[in-house]
Write an enzyme that holds these catalytic residues in place. Structure first.
Site, PDB file in Angstrom:
ATOM      1  N   HIS A 133      -1.521   1.159  11.686  1.00  0.00           N
ATOM      2  CA  HIS A 133      -0.264   0.989  10.963  1.00  0.00           C
ATOM      3  C   HIS A 133       0.928   1.428  11.805  1.00  0.00           C
ATOM      4  O   HIS A 133       2.015   0.860  11.682  1.00  0.00           O
ATOM      5  CB  HIS A 133      -0.293   1.730   9.618  1.00  0.00           C
ATOM      6  CG  HIS A 133      -1.070   0.988   8.574  1.00  0.00           C
ATOM      7  ND1 HIS A 133      -2.397   1.210   8.345  1.00  0.00           N
ATOM      8  CD2 HIS A 133      -0.702  -0.016   7.739  1.00  0.00           C
ATOM      9  CE1 HIS A 133      -2.825   0.379   7.397  1.00  0.00           C
ATOM     10  NE2 HIS A 133      -1.818  -0.380   7.017  1.00  0.00           N
ATOM     11  N   HIS A 155      -3.405 -15.862   3.692  1.00  0.00           N
ATOM     12  CA  HIS A 155      -3.375 -14.429   4.018  1.00  0.00           C
ATOM     13  C   HIS A 155      -2.436 -14.192   5.193  1.00  0.00           C
ATOM     14  O   HIS A 155      -2.460 -14.948   6.171  1.00  0.00           O
ATOM     15  CB  HIS A 155      -4.811 -14.021   4.361  1.00  0.00           C
ATOM     16  CG  HIS A 155      -5.002 -12.582   4.698  1.00  0.00           C
ATOM     17  ND1 HIS A 155      -4.533 -12.014   5.850  1.00  0.00           N
ATOM     18  CD2 HIS A 155      -5.660 -11.591   4.037  1.00  0.00           C
ATOM     19  CE1 HIS A 155      -4.872 -10.740   5.886  1.00  0.00           C
ATOM     20  NE2 HIS A 155      -5.572 -10.459   4.801  1.00  0.00           N
ATOM     21  N   LYS A 163      -0.576  -9.393  -4.508  1.00  0.00           N
ATOM     22  CA  LYS A 163      -1.234  -8.191  -4.001  1.00  0.00           C
ATOM     23  C   LYS A 163      -0.170  -7.165  -3.618  1.00  0.00           C
ATOM     24  O   LYS A 163       1.027  -7.401  -3.747  1.00  0.00           O
ATOM     25  CB  LYS A 163      -2.152  -8.529  -2.828  1.00  0.00           C
ATOM     26  CG  LYS A 163      -3.425  -9.214  -3.294  1.00  0.00           C
ATOM     27  CD  LYS A 163      -4.617  -8.859  -2.437  1.00  0.00           C
ATOM     28  CE  LYS A 163      -5.157  -7.495  -2.809  1.00  0.00           C
ATOM     29  NZ  LYS A 163      -6.272  -7.067  -1.987  1.00  0.00           N
ATOM     30  N   CYS A 217       1.829  -2.860   7.421  1.00  0.00           N
ATOM     31  CA  CYS A 217       1.365  -3.658   8.569  1.00  0.00           C
ATOM     32  C   CYS A 217       1.819  -5.111   8.474  1.00  0.00           C
ATOM     33  O   CYS A 217       2.021  -5.773   9.501  1.00  0.00           O
ATOM     34  CB  CYS A 217      -0.151  -3.584   8.749  1.00  0.00           C
ATOM     35  SG  CYS A 217      -1.118  -4.441   7.494  1.00  0.00           S
ATOM     36  N   TYR A 218       2.027  -5.605   7.249  1.00  0.00           N
ATOM     37  CA  TYR A 218       2.481  -6.988   7.116  1.00  0.00           C
ATOM     38  C   TYR A 218       3.921  -7.167   7.572  1.00  0.00           C
ATOM     39  O   TYR A 218       4.395  -8.297   7.704  1.00  0.00           O
ATOM     40  CB  TYR A 218       2.274  -7.501   5.680  1.00  0.00           C
ATOM     41  CG  TYR A 218       0.809  -7.630   5.346  1.00  0.00           C
ATOM     42  CD1 TYR A 218       0.202  -6.793   4.402  1.00  0.00           C
ATOM     43  CD2 TYR A 218       0.000  -8.546   6.023  1.00  0.00           C
ATOM     44  CE1 TYR A 218      -1.158  -6.883   4.136  1.00  0.00           C
ATOM     45  CE2 TYR A 218      -1.353  -8.631   5.764  1.00  0.00           C
ATOM     46  CZ  TYR A 218      -1.925  -7.797   4.822  1.00  0.00           C
ATOM     47  OH  TYR A 218      -3.271  -7.882   4.579  1.00  0.00           O
ATOM     48  N   ASP A 277      -2.206   6.080  10.305  1.00  0.00           N
ATOM     49  CA  ASP A 277      -3.226   5.743  11.299  1.00  0.00           C
ATOM     50  C   ASP A 277      -2.567   4.973  12.435  1.00  0.00           C
ATOM     51  O   ASP A 277      -1.403   4.593  12.336  1.00  0.00           O
ATOM     52  CB  ASP A 277      -4.401   4.956  10.676  1.00  0.00           C
ATOM     53  CG  ASP A 277      -3.974   3.650  10.033  1.00  0.00           C
ATOM     54  OD1 ASP A 277      -4.388   3.359   8.894  1.00  0.00           O
ATOM     55  OD2 ASP A 277      -3.222   2.890  10.683  1.00  0.00           O
ATOM     56  N   ASP A 327       0.390   2.633   5.585  1.00  0.00           N
ATOM     57  CA  ASP A 327       0.434   1.432   4.741  1.00  0.00           C
ATOM     58  C   ASP A 327       1.540   1.551   3.690  1.00  0.00           C
ATOM     59  O   ASP A 327       2.477   0.752   3.643  1.00  0.00           O
ATOM     60  CB  ASP A 327      -0.971   1.308   4.128  1.00  0.00           C
ATOM     61  CG  ASP A 327      -1.120   0.396   2.918  1.00  0.00           C
ATOM     62  OD1 ASP A 327      -0.117  -0.112   2.382  1.00  0.00           O
ATOM     63  OD2 ASP A 327      -2.262   0.185   2.499  1.00  0.00           O
ATOM     64  N   ARG A 340      -0.945 -11.125   0.506  1.00  0.00           N
ATOM     65  CA  ARG A 340      -1.296 -12.312  -0.292  1.00  0.00           C
ATOM     66  C   ARG A 340      -0.506 -12.251  -1.594  1.00  0.00           C
ATOM     67  O   ARG A 340      -0.039 -11.173  -1.993  1.00  0.00           O
ATOM     68  CB  ARG A 340      -2.784 -12.310  -0.658  1.00  0.00           C
ATOM     69  CG  ARG A 340      -3.749 -12.225   0.486  1.00  0.00           C
ATOM     70  CD  ARG A 340      -5.182 -12.238  -0.035  1.00  0.00           C
ATOM     71  NE  ARG A 340      -5.869 -10.990   0.188  1.00  0.00           N
ATOM     72  CZ  ARG A 340      -7.033 -10.664  -0.378  1.00  0.00           C
ATOM     73  NH1 ARG A 340      -7.633 -11.500  -1.219  1.00  0.00           N
ATOM     74  NH2 ARG A 340      -7.609  -9.508  -0.118  1.00  0.00           N
ATOM     75  N   ASP A 392       2.291  -3.699   2.033  1.00  0.00           N
ATOM     76  CA  ASP A 392       1.613  -2.898   3.065  1.00  0.00           C
ATOM     77  C   ASP A 392       2.452  -2.990   4.327  1.00  0.00           C
ATOM     78  O   ASP A 392       2.822  -4.082   4.748  1.00  0.00           O
ATOM     79  CB  ASP A 392       0.197  -3.443   3.299  1.00  0.00           C
ATOM     80  CG  ASP A 392      -0.602  -2.662   4.340  1.00  0.00           C
ATOM     81  OD1 ASP A 392       0.004  -1.980   5.207  1.00  0.00           O
ATOM     82  OD2 ASP A 392      -1.849  -2.744   4.319  1.00  0.00           O
TER      83      ASP A 392
END
Lengths: 334, 495
Positions: B435, B281, B326, B331-332, B432, B425, B323, B329
Site C-alpha cells: 500500500h 476490477h 465495494k 491502492c486503487y 504495509d 488501505d 469494483r 482502498d
C-alpha cells in the site's frame, strides 16, 4: 495420508530428528553475504524449506516429498514453487485426488484470497472431470457464505460451469444472492454470465426482455444502486441501435427522476442514449428543460450538453469527467 | 474553498418489493460549491469536503420499527467505512489553517524510515511473503524513489546482487533464490533494477533468456501463464509485456493473439476482468489497458465505456474502489487513477470512438480508427514494438485529469497515510509496503495529472498540502519513476 501440519496441538518434531529423513542433507537458501528484505524465519520454517530445497533439487517424487510439501504449504501457502512441485509429485505417485481435494478444502477457508490454492483447485477439478462439478459448485457456495464477493471463488465457479457443467440452477442461485444483497456486483456479473453463456437458456437476445423487466423493478426499488444500472446497459451490449430505440430505457430513467430528481445514474444513462443518437421524446425534452431551470443553467445548449452541465453540479466528484464529456459530444447529437 | 460532495449513497434500505423512495430522502441538489475547474489548477481548492451536509444524508433517519428494512452486507460495510472517513474529514474541517497544513503534510522522514528498515530485516510474520521478495524490493525501492531519495551505493549494490540470485539461469526471476521464475516477480525485479538504474543493475538482466522464458509462458489463447503450469490472467499479460517492452525485447510472437484475449476480458460494465467473464476490477483494468497501449491495440477496446466505469469508481470517500459497490482502498489510487492517467493520453482515439458510436458503429468492432499511434509515433513501422512505451509518454495531454485529483490526494494523505510511516488501505487497517508503494504512486499521478507534458513541474494548485509534498513523476505504463525510465530506455534502445 498424514496431516501433521493441521494438528496444532501436536508438537512438531524437527525434521532433523525424524528417522525417515535422516538420509537427506538439507539445502540452505542462498541469500548471499549481503541479503536484502531478509525475513527472520522461525526455525520450523527455515528447516522445512531447507529440506524442501533438497528434495526439489533432487526431484524426488515420493510420499515423503508430498508430506513435506504439505508442511511447507502450511507455513507459506503462497509458495508457488512448492505447489508446482506438489503437482508433479501427485502425478508421479498417481495419488488419490479425492483425498487431495479434501486437503485443499480444509486449507482454503483460511487462505481464500490466495492465487495458488485456487489454481491448484482448478488443476484438480480438471483432472477429476465432470463428476467433480457439483462438489466444486457446492464448495464455492460455502466460501460465498463467508464472502459473497471473493474474486477467485467467482472465477473458479465460472470455470467449473464452462468446463464441467452444472448450469441448471445457476440463474436461481444468482437470484438468491441478489435477494440476500442486491448490491452484490459479483452476483450481477454472474447473472450476466449465465444469461449470455448458459447452454440451457436462449442467450442474450432471447433473455433480454425478461431481464430488462427484472432489472427495472430492482432499479425502481432503489435507484441509488449502481449495479443494476450497469447491468441494464450491459443487456444492450453490441446493440447500440436497439439501446437508443427501445423506449423502455428512457422511460425507466424518467420514472426514476420523478422520485429522485437528480439521480445521477438516470441522468448519465440519458446522456449516453442521447450521445449515441437517441431521439428524445417530448417528455424527455421537458424534463431536461426543467432541470435546466432548476440548476439555473443559462445559455443555449443542446439536451445532451445540458445534461452534462447538470451532472457537473449534481455529481461534483466527476465534474472533470462530465466537463470532458460535454466537450466531446459527437456532432449531430441533440 | 470547500468541496461539498453530493453524497451518492448506496441506497436507503428498503423492504422488498416496489416501494418507492420518498422524494425527501433523495439526493440533495444543494450540495454544490465546487469551485473547481478541470482545466485550471490555480483555482483548485486545497481544502477538504464539507461533511456536514454529507453526514445528514448519509445515514438513513430511523424509521418506525414495523418498517425497519434490512441493510445488506454491502450497505453495512460501506456505512462503517464512511463513518470512519467522514470523521477524519470532519476533524480536518474544524481545525485552523496551520493545523490543516500539518495534517495534509506528507511525512517524508517517517516513510523513509519505514521503507529503509523494511529493506533490511523483516519479522517472521513475513514468512508469507517468502515467495514475493522481489516485490518487497520493488515496493520499497520505488517508494523511496518517488520520495526523491536514494540509498547508499553499497545498499543498492546489495539489492542488485540479491535480485541476481533470484534470477533463474534459464531466464526470469523467482520469488527468492532458488525459486521457479514467475512473471510477477520478474516484473518486480526488473522494475527495481531500473529504479536503481546503475549500469551494473541494468546489465545484470539476462534479456536473452528472459525472452525465451516469456515465450515458454505464452499460451495458445494469446495470454500468458504466470509460471510453468501456473495461472493465466490479465495480470500475467501485463507483467510480461511491460518487462518485454521496457527491456526492448517485445516482438510479434509475444504479441500474437494477446489483443484478442484482453478484449475478451472487457466486461459489460466497461472495466476489464482478470479472465474472460469475470468481474470488472481496477487492478486488471489497469493491466489490460496498459498492455493494449504497449502493443498498440488500445483502440480495439471500448474506451468510452472503460473510462466511464473507472470514473465512477471514485466515491464519496474521495478515494477509489476496486469494483462497483465495494469498499474504497488506497491502492486503487494507482490502479484506477493510473487507468485514467493513461486514458488522458488516448483522448483523440476516444473522441473518434464516440463519434463512430453515434453512427451506430461499436467501438470495439473491426473499424480501425487511427490505430492508436501514428506511423511517425510508431517509429519504424512495427519493426520495433518496444517503441510504444516511449512514444506514449511523449504525447501531449490535452486536458486535465478525468478524476477528482485533489480529492484523491486528500484520501491518500488523510486516510491512508500512517503517522509512524507507510500507508494503508483505509482507516482501521494496518500499513504495509504494497500500500505504501501504490498510495505513493497514486499520489504522484494525481499531483502531475495537470501537466500537459510528462515530467513538467506542476503548478502549486495541483498539489494538495505544502508544495514539498510533490513526488517524482512516474511513467504511467510501467510505474517506474520517469527519470529512471528515460535512463533505462536510452540504455536498452542501444542493445
Amino acid at each position: 495420508m498424514s496431516t501433521s501440519s493441521d494438528e496444532d496441538d501436536v508438537e512438531r518434531i524437527p525434521l532433523c530428528s525424524r528417522p525417515e529423513w535422516s538420509d537427506v542433507q538439507p539445502l540452505p537458501q542462498d541469500d548471499g553475504p549481503n541479503p536484502v528484505v531478509s525475513i527472520a524465519y522461525r526455525d520450523e520454517f527455515r528447516e522445512t524449506m531447507d529440506y524442501f530445497r533438497a528434495i526439489y533439487a533432487a526431484d524426488e517424487r515420493s510420499c515423503r516429498a508430498l508430506e513435506l510439501t504439505t508442511e511447507a504449504i502450511g507455513m507459506n501457502p503462497g509458495n508457488y514453487t512448492v505447489w508446482h512441485f506438489r503437482r508433479l509429485v501427485l502425478e508421479s505417485l498417481n495419488a488419490n485426488l479425492h483425498e487431495e481435494r479434501d486437503f485443499v478444502d480444509r486449507i482454503t477457508f483460511q487462505n481464500s484470497k490466495n492465487y495458488q490454492i485456487w489454481h491448484h483447485r482448478r488443476w484438480l477439478a480438471e483432472k477429476l472431470g465432470t463428476e467433480a462439478a457439483n462438489r466444486e459448485l457446492e464448495f464455492t457456495k460455502q466460501v460465498f457464505a463467508l464472502d459473497a464477493k471473493n474474486y477467485h471463488t467467482w472465477s473458479h465457479r465460472q470455470w467449473v460451469l464452462e468446463s464441467l457443467g452444472g448450469w441448471e440452477n445457476e440463474l436461481e442461485f444468482c437470484c438468491e444472492l441478489l435477494e440476500d444483497d442486491v448490491f452484490n456486483n459479483s452476483a450481477w456479473n454472474q447473472r450476466y454470465f449465465v444469461i449470455t453463456r448458459s447452454p440451457l437458456l436462449g442467450g442474450l437476445q432471447a433473455m433480454r426482455d425478461s431481464e430488462v423487466c427484472y432489472t427495472s423493478k430492482i432499479i425502481l426499488a432503489d435507484p441509488h444502486n449502481e449495479s443494476p444500472w450497469r447491468y441494464l446497459r450491459g443487456l444492450y451490449k453490441g446493440e447500440i441501435q436497439m439501446l437508443i430505440s427501445d423506449n423502455k430505457v428512457p422511460e425507466l430513467c424518467l420514472k426514476v427522476l420523478e422520485i429522485n430528481k437528480s439521480n445521477l445514474f438516470a441522468l448519465s444513462l440519458l446522456l449516453d442514449l442521447l450521445s449515441r443518437g437517441h431521439q428524445p421524446s417530448d417528455e424527455l425534452r421537458a424534463v431536461i428543460g426543467a432541470l435546466r431551470s432548476s440548476q439555473d443553467i443559462a445559455g443555449t445548449h443542446g439536451l445532451a450538453a445540458t445534461l452534462c452541465l447538470v451532472l457537473e453540479t449534481v455529481d461534483p466528484m466527476r465534474s472533470s469527467y462530465w466537463a470532458w464529456r460535454r466537450t466531446n459530444l459527437p456532432t449531430g447529437v441533440c | 474553498m470547500r468541496f461539498r460532495f453530493r453524497h451518492r449513497r448506496i441506497g436507503r434500505p428498503n423492504p422488498k418489493g416496489n416501494r418507492r423512495i420518498p422524494a425527501s430522502s433523495g439526493e440533495e441538489a444543494s450540495s454544490v460549491a465546487a469551485d473547481h475547474s478541470s482545466t485550471s489548477p490555480s483555482s483548485c481548492p486545497a481544502r477538504s469536503c464539507s461533511t456536514s451536509a454529507l453526514m445528514e444524508s448519509s445515514h438513513p433517519s430511523p424509521s418506525p420499527p414495523s418498517e425497519q428494512p434490512r441493510l445488506t452486507v454491502t450497505q453495512i460495510e460501506q456505512l462503517r467505512v464512511e463513518a470512519k472517513v467522514f470523521e477524519i474529514y470532519r476533524v480536518l474541517n474544524g481545525v485552523d489553517p496551520p493545523t490543516m497544513s500539518l495534517m495534509l503534510e506528507l511525512w517524508r522522514d517517517k516513510h523513509i524510515e519505514f521503507l529503509t528498515k523494511g529493506l533490511g530485516n523483516l519479522g517472521p510474520s513475513y514468512n508469507v511473503l517468502d515467495a514475493n521478495r522481489p516485490w518487497l524490493c520493488y515496493w520499497i525501492m520505488h517508494s523511496i524513489a518517488l520520495l526523491g531519495e536514494s540509498l547508499d551505493l553499497e545498499l543498492e549494490e546489495n539489492v542488485v546482487e540479491f535480485l541476481f540470485r533470484c534470477q533463474d539461469k534459464n531466464g526470469g526471476y523467482g520469488g527468492g533464490p532458488g525459486q521457479m521464475p514467475h512473471l510477477a516477480t520478474t516484473y518486480a525485479a526488473v522494475n527495481t533494477l531500473i529504479t536503481l538504474g546503475s549500469e551494473k543493475a541494468l546489465l545484470s538482466i539476462d534479456r536473452e533468456n528472459l525472452h525465451k522464458f516469456f515465450l515458454r509462458m505464452k499460451d495458445s489463447s494469446g495470454a500468458f501463464r504466470m509460471h510453468d503450469g501456473g495461472e493465466i490472467d490479465v495480470r500475467a499479460c501485463y507483467t510480461a509485456i511491460s518487462v518485454a517492452s521496457i527491456l526492448n525485447i517485445l516482438d510479434d510472437e509475444l504479441v500474437k493473439g494477446l489483443g484478442n484475449y484482453i478484449l475478451s476480458c472487457q466486461t459489460y460494465e466497461g472495466g476489464i476482468a482478470g479472465e474472460p467473464s469475470s468481474e470488472a476490477h481496477g487492478g486488471y483494468t489497469f493491466c489490460g489497458l496498459a498492455t493494449m497501449i504497449l502493443i498498440n491495440e488500445a483502440d480495439r477496446l471500448d474506451l468510452p465505456s472503460l473510462i466511464d466505469w473507472v470514473a465512477f469508481r471514485q466515491g464519496v470517500e474521495c478515494g477509489f474502489q476496486g469494483r462497483a459497490n465495494k469498499l474504497v482502498d488506497g491502492c486503487y489510487s494507482f490502479w484506477q487513477g493510473g487507468s485514467l492517467a493513461l486514458a488522458q493520453r488516448l483522448l483523440p482515439i476516444v473522441r473518434q470512438q464516440l463519434q463512430l458510436s453515434l453512427i451506430g458503429v461499436q467501438p470495439s468492432v473491426e473499424c480501425k480508427t487511427n490505430n492508436g499511434f501514428t506511423a511517425e509515433e510508431a517509429g519504424l513501422d512495427n519493426e520495433n514494438l518496444s517503441h510504444f512505451g516511449f512514444s506514449f509518454i511523449q504525447r501531449h495531454s490535452e486536458c486535465g485529469p478525468l478524476f477528482q485529483s485533489v480529492a484523491l490526494q486528500q484520501y491518500i494523505l488523510l486516510c491512508s497515510q500512517v503517522l509512524e510511516g507507510g500507508f494503508k488501505d483505509k482507516p482501521g487497517k494496518h500499513r504495509d509496503f504494497y500500500h505504501s508503494c501504490y498510495c505513493l504512486s497514486g499520489l504522484s499521478l494525481s499531483q502531475h495529472s495537470w501537466s500537459g507534458d510528462a515530467g513538467a513541474a506542476p503548478l502549486p494548485g495541483a498539489v494538495l498540502g505544502p508544495y514539498t509534498n510533490l513526488l517524482e513523476p512516474v511513467h504511467p505504463l510501467f510505474n517506474v519513476v520517469l527519470d529512471k525510465y528515460y535512463k533505462s530506455h536510452e540504455f536498452f534502445s542501444a542493445l
